[in-house]
Motif scaffolding. Sequence first.
Motif, PDB file in Angstrom:
ATOM      1  N   VAL B 271       0.844  -1.197   0.000  1.00  0.00           N
ATOM      2  CA  VAL B 271       0.000   0.000   0.000  1.00  0.00           C
ATOM      3  C   VAL B 271       0.878   1.246   0.000  1.00  0.00           C
ATOM      4  O   VAL B 271       0.630   2.180  -0.764  1.00  0.00           O
ATOM      5  N   PHE B 272       1.880   1.274   0.838  1.00  0.00           N
ATOM      6  CA  PHE B 272       2.863   2.361   0.731  1.00  0.00           C
ATOM      7  C   PHE B 272       4.210   1.882   1.243  1.00  0.00           C
ATOM      8  O   PHE B 272       4.303   0.919   2.014  1.00  0.00           O
ATOM      9  N   HIS B 273       5.255   2.563   0.806  1.00  0.00           N
ATOM     10  CA  HIS B 273       6.610   2.334   1.292  1.00  0.00           C
ATOM     11  C   HIS B 273       7.244   3.713   1.425  1.00  0.00           C
ATOM     12  O   HIS B 273       7.334   4.440   0.464  1.00  0.00           O
ATOM     13  N   LYS B 274       7.622   4.055   2.613  1.00  0.00           N
ATOM     14  CA  LYS B 274       8.255   5.331   2.972  1.00  0.00           C
ATOM     15  C   LYS B 274       7.210   6.393   3.322  1.00  0.00           C
ATOM     16  O   LYS B 274       6.222   6.580   2.613  1.00  0.00           O
ATOM     17  N   VAL B 275       7.511   7.019   4.426  1.00  0.00           N
ATOM     18  CA  VAL B 275       6.646   8.074   4.951  1.00  0.00           C
ATOM     19  C   VAL B 275       7.535   9.245   5.330  1.00  0.00           C
ATOM     20  O   VAL B 275       8.643   9.057   5.847  1.00  0.00           O
ATOM     21  N   ARG B 276       7.045  10.446   5.069  1.00  0.00           N
ATOM     22  CA  ARG B 276       7.796  11.650   5.408  1.00  0.00           C
ATOM     23  C   ARG B 276       7.686  11.872   6.913  1.00  0.00           C
ATOM     24  O   ARG B 276       6.853  12.639   7.386  1.00  0.00           O
ATOM     25  N   VAL B 277       8.543  11.173   7.661  1.00  0.00           N
ATOM     26  CA  VAL B 277       8.486  11.229   9.127  1.00  0.00           C
ATOM     27  C   VAL B 277       9.860  10.853   9.665  1.00  0.00           C
ATOM     28  O   VAL B 277      10.618  10.119   9.012  1.00  0.00           O
ATOM     29  N   LYS B 278      10.191  11.364  10.844  1.00  0.00           N
ATOM     30  CA  LYS B 278      11.473  11.068  11.472  1.00  0.00           C
ATOM     31  C   LYS B 278      11.249  10.828  12.954  1.00  0.00           C
ATOM     32  O   LYS B 278      10.643  11.671  13.600  1.00  0.00           O
ATOM     33  N   PRO B 279      11.666   9.715  13.501  1.00  0.00           N
ATOM     34  CA  PRO B 279      12.239   8.566  12.805  1.00  0.00           C
ATOM     35  C   PRO B 279      11.136   7.747  12.137  1.00  0.00           C
ATOM     36  O   PRO B 279       9.965   7.946  12.442  1.00  0.00           O
ATOM     37  N   GLY B 280      11.513   6.865  11.208  1.00  0.00           N
ATOM     38  CA  GLY B 280      10.533   5.945  10.655  1.00  0.00           C
ATOM     39  C   GLY B 280      10.326   6.031   9.165  1.00  0.00           C
ATOM     40  O   GLY B 280       9.452   5.347   8.617  1.00  0.00           O
ATOM     41  N   LYS B 281      11.144   6.809   8.471  1.00  0.00           N
ATOM     42  CA  LYS B 281      10.930   7.016   7.031  1.00  0.00           C
ATOM     43  C   LYS B 281      10.770   5.734   6.221  1.00  0.00           C
ATOM     44  O   LYS B 281       9.929   5.678   5.331  1.00  0.00           O
ATOM     45  N   PRO B 282      11.544   4.653   6.476  1.00  0.00           N
ATOM     46  CA  PRO B 282      11.434   3.472   5.578  1.00  0.00           C
ATOM     47  C   PRO B 282      10.165   2.635   5.777  1.00  0.00           C
ATOM     48  O   PRO B 282      10.022   1.592   5.146  1.00  0.00           O
ATOM     49  N   LEU B 283       9.233   3.062   6.628  1.00  0.00           N
ATOM     50  CA  LEU B 283       8.042   2.243   6.928  1.00  0.00           C
ATOM     51  C   LEU B 283       7.375   1.688   5.662  1.00  0.00           C
ATOM     52  O   LEU B 283       7.168   2.408   4.690  1.00  0.00           O
ATOM     53  N   TRP B 284       7.010   0.416   5.743  1.00  0.00           N
ATOM     54  CA  TRP B 284       6.331  -0.291   4.652  1.00  0.00           C
ATOM     55  C   TRP B 284       4.992  -0.782   5.169  1.00  0.00           C
ATOM     56  O   TRP B 284       4.890  -1.249   6.304  1.00  0.00           O
ATOM     57  N   PHE B 285       3.950  -0.698   4.347  1.00  0.00           N
ATOM     58  CA  PHE B 285       2.632  -1.209   4.768  1.00  0.00           C
ATOM     59  C   PHE B 285       1.973  -1.920   3.605  1.00  0.00           C
ATOM     60  O   PHE B 285       2.000  -1.428   2.465  1.00  0.00           O
ATOM     61  N   GLY B 286       1.406  -3.083   3.900  1.00  0.00           N
ATOM     62  CA  GLY B 286       0.714  -3.830   2.861  1.00  0.00           C
ATOM     63  C   GLY B 286      -0.375  -4.719   3.448  1.00  0.00           C
ATOM     64  O   GLY B 286      -0.523  -4.832   4.661  1.00  0.00           O
ATOM     65  N   VAL B 287      -1.119  -5.345   2.532  1.00  0.00           N
ATOM     66  CA  VAL B 287      -2.294  -6.126   2.919  1.00  0.00           C
ATOM     67  C   VAL B 287      -2.248  -7.482   2.235  1.00  0.00           C
ATOM     68  O   VAL B 287      -1.993  -7.565   1.033  1.00  0.00           O
ATOM     69  N   SER B 288      -2.509  -8.530   3.038  1.00  0.00           N
ATOM     70  CA  SER B 288      -2.674  -9.870   2.484  1.00  0.00           C
ATOM     71  C   SER B 288      -4.142 -10.250   2.588  1.00  0.00           C
ATOM     72  O   SER B 288      -4.702 -10.296   3.675  1.00  0.00           O
ATOM     73  N   GLU B 289      -4.775 -10.495   1.451  1.00  0.00           N
ATOM     74  CA  GLU B 289      -6.212 -10.799   1.494  1.00  0.00           C
ATOM     75  C   GLU B 289      -6.516 -12.249   1.154  1.00  0.00           C
ATOM     76  O   GLU B 289      -7.668 -12.628   1.013  1.00  0.00           O
TER      77      GLU B 289
END
Lengths: 412, 412
Positions: B271-289
Motif C-alpha cells: 500500500v505504501f513504502h516510505k513516509v515523510r516522518v522522522k524517525p521511521g521514514k522506511p516504513l512499509w505497509f501492505g495487505v494480504s487478502e
Amino acid sequence: MFTVEQALDAIIAEVAAPVAARVPLGESLGLVLAEDIDSDVDTPPFDKALMDGYAVRAADVTSGRAELRFLEEVMAGQVPTRAVEPGWATRIMTGAPLPAGADAVVRVEDTQFRDSKEPAVVAIDGAPVTVGQSIMRQGTSTQRGQRVLNSGTPLRPQEIGTLAESGRDQVAVYHRPRVAILATGDELVPVNEIPQPGQIRNSNESMLAAQIQRAGGEPVPLGIARDERANLRERIEAGLACDLLLLSGGVSAGKLDLVPSELQAAGVRQVFHKVRVKPGKPLWFGVSERSKKDANPIHKGCYVFGLPGNPVSSMVCCEIFVRTALRRLLGIEPQRPLAVSARLEHEYRHQGNRPTYHPAQMESSLTGRTVSIVSWQGSSDLRATTAANGMVCFPAGEAVYSAGTVMDVYPW
Amino acid sequence: MFTVEQALDAIIAEVAAPVAARVPLGESLGLVLAEDIDSDVDTPPFDKALMDGYAVRAADVTSGRAELRFLEEVMAGQVPTRAVEPGWATRIMTGAPLPAGADAVVRVEDTQFRDSKEPAVVAIDGAPVTVGQSIMRQGTSTQRGQRVLNSGTPLRPQEIGTLAESGRDQVAVYHRPRVAILATGDELVPVNEIPQPGQIRNSNESMLAAQIQRAGGEPVPLGIARDERANLRERIEAGLACDLLLLSGGVSAGKLDLVPSELQAAGVRQVFHKVRVKPGKPLWFGVSERSKKDANPIHKGCYVFGLPGNPVSSMVCCEIFVRTALRRLLGIEPQRPLAVSARLEHEYRHQGNRPTYHPAQMESSLTGRTVSIVSWQGSSDLRATTAANGMVCFPAGEAVYSAGTVMDVYPW
C-alpha cells in the motif's frame, strides 16, 4: 471508627514490603523492577551507520561532490575487513559497523555506483559531508557498566526494550499478587441465572476481578459462599492461600453477617472494622500471618478485605483501600491513592455525615482539568458509574460548592 | 513519499471493520462492546433495604421515637411473608426486599429489641423517619428493558459489573487482534546471547510485544529471520496467519533489504513504502487478502507493517501507525492517534527535513499541561525514551519554539 487516612495508614503499616521474583521479560509489562540494571554492552556496540550508503572520510567530500574508489561492502551483521584510506569508500548498510578510517556516511540516494572500471567508482553528488554525519558513535546511548534502570522503575515498553538491549531475558520484579474474590450471601445467584424474588446476581465478582486486573493483580474468583459457617469457612481457607482475599458482603451489622467472626476463627487478625466514608462504611480489614503448608516463598501472609455488598460500595472500597494494599505489594509509589485536582464544572450542593466519594467525570485540556458530578442514586446504582471516570471527594457536612471550586478527584 | 496523514488515511481505508466475537465476561476488560445491552431485570429488582434495621411505616415514627411490635425477620435472599401493618416492624438486612406496607427502614443502631413480651417490641429512638428513608426503590438504577450499554463502549470494571447485573456472562466484543512480531537481520542475536563484533541483540521483539500488549493486542513473537529468502519466506507465511504482522528491519534501501520483495512474493499487496516522518521514514505497509487454509471466520486478512530496525524508529512507527490499525480492529474511536496539547516548558530549537516525533515528558496539573523535551541521540538511542512518557511533534523545517508554545504531544 477509623477515618480514611487512619485506614490507609493501617493498611500500609500491616502489608509486608514487596517481594521480588524473577519473571520472563515478556511477562513484566506494568510490574516494577526489583533490581538495578547496568548495561553489559555499549549501545551502539560500535560506530554504527544510520543510513544505507557509503562510509567515507569526510575530508574527501567537503564540497559534497567526489569520485571515490570502491573498497568493499559491509552488510548488517558483518564486520569491515579493511580500513578506508583517503580516496576510498566502503558500501555500508544501516546498522552495520563503520570501517576504520571512515568518519561519515553518505546516503545511497546521493551516490552513483559505476563498475565499468576496476576498482569500481562511487560518484557522490550531494550536500557537503561533515565528520560524524549519519553515524552513531559507540556507546552514545549507553556505555558498558552504566546504570540504565533503577530498582523501583515501573516497566513500560521502552524499559522492556532497554532490558533486552542489556541482555535480560529474565528480570527481577515485584511479584504480581494473587487476589482471591469471594462473594457472600444467600441472596446471590451466578450471573448466568435469572434471579428469583429476593435474589440478585453476583455482579461484584466480575467487577472486582476487572478492577484487580486493571490494577496489576491476578484475580482468582472463588464464586459464591452461602451464609452458613461451614461453607464460608472452607472458602475463606481457600482464599487465604492467595496474597489478598476480598470478600464482598457480610460485613455490615446484620445478624447474618458471619464474615468477621469466621475470619477471626480462621486466624485472621482484625485490624479495623468500619471506616468513616460513604459509600463503604462497613469495610473490614485484617491480616493472616499463619505459615502455609503449601509454603510459597513469595507468600508472606494474606491481607483480607471484607467489602460491603452493594456494588458501588465494593467498587469504591476496592479503588481506595484494596488498591493501596496492591500498590504496596507491587512496589508502586506513591502507595496512597493519588488525587488529582480539578475545578468543578457546575455548582453542586452536597450533604453527608461522612466524607463521600461521588462518581464524577473528569476532563483534561491545555488550560486545566474540570470535573462534573454525575447523577447517582447511591451504593446500589452501579450503572451511574458507567458515565464516570473517577470519583470526587466531598468532606462531611453540608455545603454548596460553586463552579470553579478545586476538588480532589481519584481517577478510575 | 506519503505524509503521515496520507499513511494514516491509507491504513484506515485498508484495514477491515472490526469483527465481533463472543468472550467470557472475565476476558473482556479493555475490549469494546459489539452489541447493545438492555437490562433483563430491574435494578434493584425490588424495593431494597440499604441498611440493617427495621422496615416500618414512616407515619408510625414521625417523631423519631416509637415502640412497634416485632413481626418477622427477612434475611438477604429471603422474601417477606407478611405485610407491615400500622404499629408493626419487620427486622430486615441490607439488600433484603422491603415488606409490603413498609415505606422506610430505621437503622439497627437506633433501635432496641425487647423480647420479654409476646410479640416482642422494637423500641426506636432516633431522628424523625421519612418515607423512603434507607430504601432504594425497585428499578431506580435500571429498569427492565432499558438500554444500559451501547455497542462501541470500551469495557471498564463498572461496565463489566453492569453487564453481570444484566445477566451477561458472555459478551460480544470486537475481537482482540493477534499480532505476529518478526525481527529480521543477520546482525541480530537473541536477548540472552552476548553479541559478537557487528552483532546486536533483538531488543525490538520484547519492546514491540509490550507495545502491542499495552494497546490491547495479543503479541505472537516469531523470533529472528535471517537475511535469506527461504528463511524469511517461511516465517512471513507463519506471520500471515495472524491479524497483523510486524517485521522489524529490512525495509530501508540497502541491498539486503529483502523484506518488501519477499512480502510481495507472499502475496502481500504493498500500500505504501516510505513516509515523510522522522524517525521511521522506511516504513512499509501492505495487505494480504488471501483466504486461509486454516480458515478462521474472524481472520479477514493480514495487515503487514515493515518497521525500520532502529529501536526508536520501530517504537515510534508502532505508536503512530500500528496502533491506528489496532484501534480500527479493536473498534476503538477515534482511530487516528490522539494528540493532546501541552505548553513547551523551555525554549527549544528544532531542525529537520521531515516532521519529527521527539521523545518528551508531559506533566498535567490543575492549571494545564506542560511538556519538556528529553535529551535524545537519535533512532538508536532507546534508553533516552525511558525518561519520556510521550513524543512531541515538530513540523519540518528549522525554528525556535519559545517556552509556552502549544505543541501536539502523543502520550505513550
